[in-house]
Design a protein around this motif. Structure first.
Motif, PDB file in Angstrom:
ATOM      1  N   VAL A  18       0.836  -1.200   0.000  1.00 52.63           N
ATOM      2  CA  VAL A  18       0.000   0.000   0.000  1.00 52.63           C
ATOM      3  C   VAL A  18       0.870   1.249   0.000  1.00 52.63           C
ATOM      4  O   VAL A  18       0.614   2.214  -0.738  1.00 52.63           O
ATOM      5  CB  VAL A  18      -0.952  -0.018   1.216  1.00 52.63           C
ATOM      6  CG1 VAL A  18      -1.719   1.303   1.316  1.00 52.63           C
ATOM      7  CG2 VAL A  18      -1.933  -1.182   1.112  1.00 52.63           C
TER       8      VAL A  18
ATOM      9  N   ALA B  67     -13.403   0.647   6.636  1.00 51.92           N
ATOM     10  CA  ALA B  67     -13.470   0.563   5.184  1.00 51.92           C
ATOM     11  C   ALA B  67     -14.275  -0.657   4.746  1.00 51.92           C
ATOM     12  O   ALA B  67     -14.565  -1.568   5.534  1.00 51.92           O
ATOM     13  CB  ALA B  67     -12.067   0.515   4.597  1.00 51.92           C
TER      14      ALA B  67
ATOM     15  N   ASP C 294     -13.481  -3.209   3.091  1.00 52.94           N
ATOM     16  CA  ASP C 294     -12.815  -4.506   3.268  1.00 52.94           C
ATOM     17  C   ASP C 294     -12.651  -4.860   4.750  1.00 52.94           C
ATOM     18  O   ASP C 294     -12.000  -5.858   5.079  1.00 52.94           O
ATOM     19  CB  ASP C 294     -11.466  -4.525   2.564  1.00 52.94           C
ATOM     20  CG  ASP C 294     -10.460  -3.545   3.156  1.00 52.94           C
ATOM     21  OD1 ASP C 294     -10.868  -2.672   3.951  1.00 52.94           O
ATOM     22  OD2 ASP C 294      -9.259  -3.650   2.832  1.00 52.94           O
TER      23      ASP C 294
ATOM     24  N   ASN D 255      -5.161  -9.115   3.288  1.00 55.24           N
ATOM     25  CA  ASN D 255      -5.580  -8.088   2.341  1.00 55.24           C
ATOM     26  C   ASN D 255      -4.756  -6.815   2.498  1.00 55.24           C
ATOM     27  O   ASN D 255      -4.241  -6.516   3.582  1.00 55.24           O
ATOM     28  CB  ASN D 255      -7.066  -7.754   2.529  1.00 55.24           C
ATOM     29  CG  ASN D 255      -7.380  -7.330   3.960  1.00 55.24           C
ATOM     30  OD1 ASN D 255      -7.226  -8.137   4.889  1.00 55.24           O
ATOM     31  ND2 ASN D 255      -7.831  -6.104   4.147  1.00 55.24           N
TER      32      ASN D 255
ATOM     33  N   GLU E 234      -7.622  -1.165   2.710  1.00 57.32           N
ATOM     34  CA  GLU E 234      -8.110   0.038   2.040  1.00 57.32           C
ATOM     35  C   GLU E 234      -8.033   1.255   2.953  1.00 57.32           C
ATOM     36  O   GLU E 234      -7.775   2.373   2.492  1.00 57.32           O
ATOM     37  CB  GLU E 234      -9.555  -0.168   1.579  1.00 57.32           C
ATOM     38  CG  GLU E 234      -9.739  -1.208   0.501  1.00 57.32           C
ATOM     39  CD  GLU E 234     -11.211  -1.370   0.128  1.00 57.32           C
ATOM     40  OE1 GLU E 234     -12.032  -0.534   0.566  1.00 57.32           O
ATOM     41  OE2 GLU E 234     -11.533  -2.345  -0.579  1.00 57.32           O
TER      42      GLU E 234
ATOM     43  N   ARG F  55      -4.731   2.923   2.767  1.00 51.70           N
ATOM     44  CA  ARG F  55      -4.599   3.676   1.518  1.00 51.70           C
ATOM     45  C   ARG F  55      -5.291   5.037   1.640  1.00 51.70           C
ATOM     46  O   ARG F  55      -4.743   6.070   1.258  1.00 51.70           O
ATOM     47  CB  ARG F  55      -5.200   2.865   0.368  1.00 51.70           C
ATOM     48  CG  ARG F  55      -4.878   3.413  -1.015  1.00 51.70           C
ATOM     49  CD  ARG F  55      -5.557   2.574  -2.095  1.00 51.70           C
ATOM     50  NE  ARG F  55      -5.292   1.154  -1.936  1.00 51.70           N
ATOM     51  CZ  ARG F  55      -4.198   0.548  -2.404  1.00 51.70           C
ATOM     52  NH1 ARG F  55      -3.276   1.256  -3.035  1.00 51.70           N
ATOM     53  NH2 ARG F  55      -4.036  -0.743  -2.238  1.00 51.70           N
ATOM     54  N   ASP F  56      -6.508   5.029   2.212  1.00 55.21           N
ATOM     55  CA  ASP F  56      -7.244   6.290   2.373  1.00 55.21           C
ATOM     56  C   ASP F  56      -6.513   7.229   3.342  1.00 55.21           C
ATOM     57  O   ASP F  56      -6.455   8.441   3.109  1.00 55.21           O
ATOM     58  CB  ASP F  56      -8.651   6.010   2.886  1.00 55.21           C
ATOM     59  CG  ASP F  56      -9.506   5.255   1.887  1.00 55.21           C
ATOM     60  OD1 ASP F  56      -9.173   5.293   0.679  1.00 55.21           O
ATOM     61  OD2 ASP F  56     -10.499   4.623   2.301  1.00 55.21           O
TER      62      ASP F  56
END
Length: 729
Positions: A540, A649, A651, A712, A715, A718-719
């Motif tokens: 990421v 998120a 996910d 995973n 996410e 990332r945000d």
């Protein structure tokens, strides 16, 4: 980096009253042998050992409530809590005794006045030639436990004892030990922030003064910093052979029982016994508020909510913790939970959900000896011949002087928590009537010998039945495989002393208690392997063009840490006391393979709390920690979420910036802000630390759906990085 697994320690039974005679920790087969017949008669020839032993000699405390040998609040320096007149002693292999403090000019005979001392908890340097210990000098109100170093310990040497420079002079500093890099580490009751009006920090049980955590002092630079913030104290830390700091922590994250008594009294129209109240913040000029409100965790008396009846919640457990020598990676030893160590003592958080259970799944933990509540494991020490195996005392938390049964805890790195065990070393008893006597401070020597402090009493002490004494003994193994007290290691150290205390002139004469022995021998300095982020998080950062080192520097300069969870819906398969069928609306969903049709809970927000010292009581100095919504770190806005929260998120992942050096806890909530799954511990982080928890309740082997820990690319991270890049640097 050390992977962080967010262990949710599980729900206990109600807190015991002070006078309750709880059972001891580990039950074993009963034996009819008494402590008196178990102890071998002292022989004319002394017990020969390979290396010398350092130990503390102590005048017996008058009782076991907030005194020198108590399970908690044992750091208080007053002469009533720690009678003066003891010394730092050195026993050579042939049995010869040497009084080190007296040789160095400390201590006094007869009257215990300005030169009187007490000592505690020696710890040997890696070279085996010097040692740290704590000593309190004098008997006045300004006496504090301070860290000293002793050298010249070889036979025929000139002992030298000096106070370690740079430590807080107006705080109690104890349990000192050496870091592998030369720093001096110790526990202290210095306020976490150093603000004097917050002194002392009051524990979460009875608002009794406590230590605030483990502190680091660099003798070369003079830098002093807190490694972990513990609202109810940290005890007996040491560096094990793997380079981990292993210590005992009191897990007592619950609402204030003193405030609850005030609420009960107010509801009955009678005078409030404690008059508890909250301050608006920790600042010296923060106004007092006309409230004693608490928002986390759930009530001590229970309640109701959108999911039906909510169980009352209390907890009290002393257990083994670990962290790296820089304070990062704090978690229970090998991520072990109470359902692996103290199974069979829980209640479900929501009583109207039939899938939640108060039972542990026996097939999911190898341990078969349950550590009883209202106490736990104390005085851990690693066996030098069995790396990753730790001796401990399983004891009640009061009215025992922290004496009990010796047990062995398995905890080598890489040993999964489901496979950790607690095994008896000495005989136990379900009613705490220990047939071979009571033990403290177990120690395994390099030659395989086991020694400990031993009292011959079978039953726990009482006001009319104090301990006869604690003597250092060699342990001998019986035909049943259990150990009992053998020959004493000294002929006894006798004193006749007197002092002036709160009740006037007090005199004492008898044998000093022999405590906290350590072996004076060289040891290799352990090396801790360092690692960075794991592959999902590295990917990421790479995709977002963020340099890991640059991000760590930014966090460090601002006193922040980054915490990431890959999937809040994934939980360990053995945890049945809180909801485990979880779903992010429109996103990730994980349900138990055993109850696929059970109630599923929506989770939308991850709410963080920080431990602020804002609870106070008139006439009682200091403040208690309360969980307050996170306010010392800025995160992306979370419209519609509860205070101090970030969004979960799609996910199931979360990412948040949090303050370093302060105890934190958290919960997941539904879209309306109602708590669903709560953390049951305080955790603290270091500036620049980046910790990843794969699951909400860290997975030992598989989660509730039978899957391995999530991998995973989160996410939410990332945000957060996109938002972080927009900030002015």
């Amino acid at each position: 980096m050390t992977r962080f697994r967010c262990r949710l320690l599980l729900l206990p039974l109600a807190l015991c009253a002070r006078a309750q005679a709880a059972a001891p920790a580990v039950q074993t087969a009963q034996t009819t042998q008494t402590a008196q017949t178990a102890q071998t008669a002292q022989t004319a020839q002394p017990v020969r050992l390979r290396y010398p032993l350092l130990f503390a000699a102590q005048v017996p405390p008058p009782h076991d409530h907030a005194t020198r040998l108590s399970a908690f609040a044992n750091h208080l320096p007053g002469i009533e809590a720690v009678p003066r007149g003891g010394d730092l002693m050195l026993r050579y292999p042939d049995g010869a005794l040497r009084n080190l403090t007296r040789e160095a000019g400390f201590g006094s005979e007869g009257e215990q006045g300005d030169k009187a001392i007490a000592v505690r908890e020696p710890a040997v340097h890696w070279d085996g030639k010097r040692a740290l210990f704590s000593m309190v000098v004098g008997s006045g109100p300004k006496a504090f436990w301070q860290v000293y170093e002793a050298a010249g310990l070889e036979a025929g040497g000139q002992v030298r004892i000096h106070r370690v420079a740079g430590q807080p002079a107006d705080a109690n500093n104890l349990s000192p030990f050496y870091a592998a890099d030369g720093r001096v580490l110790f526990t202290s009751d210095r306020p976490r922030s150093g603000l004097p009006h917050l002194y002392p920090q009051l524990d979460e049980y009875e608002a009794t003064p406590t230590t605030t955590g483990i502190w680091s002092l660099d003798p070369a630079s003079g830098r002093l910093r807190i490694l972990n913030h513990t609202p109810s104290g940290a005890f007996s830390p040491f560096v094990d052979s793997y380079g981990r700091i292993v210590f005992v922590r009191w897990d007592h994250l619950q609402q204030d029982q003193l405030a609850q008594r005030d609420r009960d009294a107010q509801g009955n129209g009678v005078a409030l016994p404690f008059k508890s109240f909250n301050y608006a913040g920790e600042a010296a000029n923060a106004p007092a508020l006309a409230t004693r409100a608490e928002t986390f965790p759930e009530s001590r008396t229970g309640g109701s909510g959108p999911y039906g009846a909510v169980s009352a919640f209390t907890t009290s457990f002393f257990t083994a913790w670990q962290m790296a020598q820089d304070g990062s990676g704090e978690e229970t030893l090998n991520h072990v939970g109470q359902h692996e160590l103290s199974f069979g003592h829980f209640i479900p958080s929501f009583r109207d959900d039939p899938n939640l259970s108060g039972r542990s799944v026996d097939r999911l933990h190898a341990n078969r000896n349950s550590v009883r509540r209202e106490g736990g494991l104390f005085q851990l020490a690693e066996d030098p011949r069995r790396r990753g195996s730790y001796l401990a005392i399983a004891a009640r938390d009061r009215d025992t002087y922290a004496t009990g049964q010796i047990v062995r805890l398995s905890g080598a790195p890489g040993l999964d928590a489901e496979r950790m065990t607690v095994a008896p070393v000495t005989a136990g008893h379900p009613g705490d009537a220990l047939p071979t006597g009571r033990f403290r401070n177990p120690l395994a020597l390099a030659d395989g010998t086991l020694v400990a402090s031993h009292a011959p009493e079978v039953d726990a002490p009482a006001p009319d039945r104090p301990l006869a004494g604690l003597r250092l003994v060699r342990l001998v193994r019986g035909g049943d495989g259990l150990y009992r007290a053998g020959a004493p290691l000294t002929a006894g150290i006798r004193r006749s002393l007197w002092w002036r205390g709160a009740q006037g002139r007090q005199a004492w004469s008898g044998a000093l208690w022999e405590l906290e022995a350590v072996e004076l021998r060289p040891r290799p300095r352990p090396v801790r392997a360092r690692s960075g982020l794991e592959a999902p998080e590295r990917a990421v950062l790479a995709a977002e063009g963020v340099d890991e080192a640059a991000l760590r520097r930014w966090l460090t300069t601002r006193g922040l840490a980054l915490i990431v969870t890959r999937d809040q819906t994934s939980r360990d398969r053995a945890e049945l006391q809180q909801p485990f069928n979880l779903r992010v609306p429109g996103g990730a969903r994980t349900v138990s393979q055993d109850t696929p049709g059970g109630r599923t809970y929506d989770i939308a927000h991850f709410q963080l709390f920080q431990g602020d010292q804002v609870r106070a009581y008139p006439g009682r100095p200091g403040r208690r920690v309360l969980a307050q919504p996170l306010h010392e770190a800025i995160n992306p806005a979370n419209p519609g979420g509860p205070p101090g929260s970030v969004r979960i998120a799609r996910d199931g992942s979360t990412a948040a910036l949090v303050p370093a050096g302060r105890a934190l806890t958290w919960q997941t909530t539904d879209p309306q802000g109602t708590a669903v799954v709560r953390e049951r511990n305080w955790i603290s982080f270091q500036a620049g630390e980046m910790r990843v928890c794969a699951s909400c309740h860290g997975v030992n082997q598989r989660d509730q759906a039978g899957r391995f820990a999530p991998l995973n690319q989160p996410e939410a991270l990332r945000d957060l990085l996109k938002w972080w890049k927009s900030l002015p640097k």
